[in-house]
Design a protein around this motif. Structure first.
Motif, short mmCIF file in Angstrom:
data_model
loop_
_atom_site.label_atom_id
_atom_site.label_comp_id
_atom_site.label_asym_id
_atom_site.label_seq_id
_atom_site.Cartn_x
_atom_site.Cartn_y
_atom_site.Cartn_z
N ALA A 95 0.81 -1.22 0.00
CA ALA A 95 0.00 0.00 0.00
C ALA A 95 0.84 1.27 0.00
N VAL A 96 2.04 1.23 0.57
CA VAL A 96 2.81 2.46 0.81
C VAL A 96 4.07 2.53 -0.05
N ARG A 106 -4.70 -3.78 2.80
CA ARG A 106 -4.04 -2.86 1.86
C ARG A 106 -4.96 -1.68 1.54
N GLN A 107 -6.23 -1.97 1.30
CA GLN A 107 -7.17 -0.89 1.01
C GLN A 107 -7.35 0.02 2.22
N ARG A 151 -4.39 2.36 2.40
CA ARG A 151 -4.43 3.38 1.35
C ARG A 151 -5.40 4.51 1.69
N ARG A 182 -1.91 10.75 3.34
CA ARG A 182 -0.47 10.75 3.12
C ARG A 182 0.25 11.73 4.03
#
Length: 274
Positions: free
Chosen positions: A97-98, A157-158, A161, A165
């Motif tokens: 994800a990152v 993962r979702q 996200r 950020r």
């Protein structure tokens, strides 16, 4: 006036339909609960009127399989699967994800592709692996093959996200390392995803009966679902025992759903919006 009457009629019709659907959905569970407190001979004969409720099915079930031991086995397998899957899947989902690295899209595509294969397809390989590790007839052997799922990695993962950020940038400016960011930013931010994964893992492990039956050789180590299947094969006429055991097996699942329903709805909403 006509529009108001039409709107009222639609509302009444809507509630009537919803109540009817709810009744259809709850009727089998009501019959299951009723059967759990009725003698088996009355259930099979259809003579269910004017019969006093009894705990005979629960006491008989306990004499046959020792409920405390069976529940301990079930809880151990279910919680072990949940804890391992949450830990491993979160560590796998974090870089997907990152981070940016070669093969990231390929790995994600492979994870999605593995979801089309049925779970039974890997049982032979799983049994060979567990046998070579000398883990047959052990609780660890019953836990390991089903403790990590691609679905869990994709859900987490979702969830990662969806974390802003700016939170990652602020942590890096403060000097946080990769594992510090995972611990203080990622884990709190994907709590709803963890709840969803824990719910699905718990239900799957709690209701699993085939793999424990394959890998465990002693019936004293069977979880509840496997033991109920064993009872059904040995004493098919004891339908009251099966109903009582099913009621017991449903209670933790219902409680888990009620506890994590908010996180489940939050994860579903973020998945749809993302």
């Amino acid at each position: 006036m006509r529009q108001a009457k039409k709107s009222t009629f639609k509302t009444i019709l809507y509630y009537v339909v919803m109540i009817g659907l709810a009744f259809c959905a709850l009727a089998p569970f009501a019959w299951l609960l009723y059967s759990a407190f009725m003698p088996s001979n009355f259930i099979q004969s259809g003579q269910i009127a004017n019969v006093a409720p009894t705990l005979e099915n629960f006491t008989g079930l306990n004499r046959f399989m020792s409920l405390p031991v069976t529940m301990k086995n079930t809880v151990l397998i279910a919680l072990g699967s949940v804890l391992i899957d949450v830990l491993v899947s979160s560590l796998c989902a974090y870089p997907l994800a990152v981070m940016d690295f070669p093969g990231k899209k390929l790995i994600t595509s492979l994870l999605i592709g593995t979801m089309i294969f049925p779970a039974a397809a890997g049982m032979v390989i799983n049994y060979m692996t567990i046998s070579r590790m000398h883990l047959t007839d052990t609780m660890l052997g019953a836990i390991l093959p089903g403790c990590v799922h691609p679905f869990s990695i994709l859900i987490l993962r979702q969830s990662i996200r969806m974390i802003p950020r700016d939170a990652f940038d602020a942590a890096r400016i403060d000097g946080a390392g990769t594992f510090d960011i995972f611990r203080y930013v990622v884990l709190p931010g994907m709590s709803s995803g963890i709840g969803t994964v824990a719910l699905f893992d718990f239900i799957n492990s709690w209701n699993s009966f085939l793999w424990p039956q394959i890998v465990l050789q002693e019936t004293e180590k069977y979880p509840l679902a496997t033991m109920l299947r064993h009872i059904y094969g040995s004493f098919g006429e004891k339908s009251g025992y099966i109903a009582a055991g099913t009621v017991i097996s449903l209670l933790p699942v219902v409680g888990m759903v009620l506890i994590i329903q908010r996180q489940l709805m939050k994860t579903a909403g973020s998945a749809l919006s993302g």
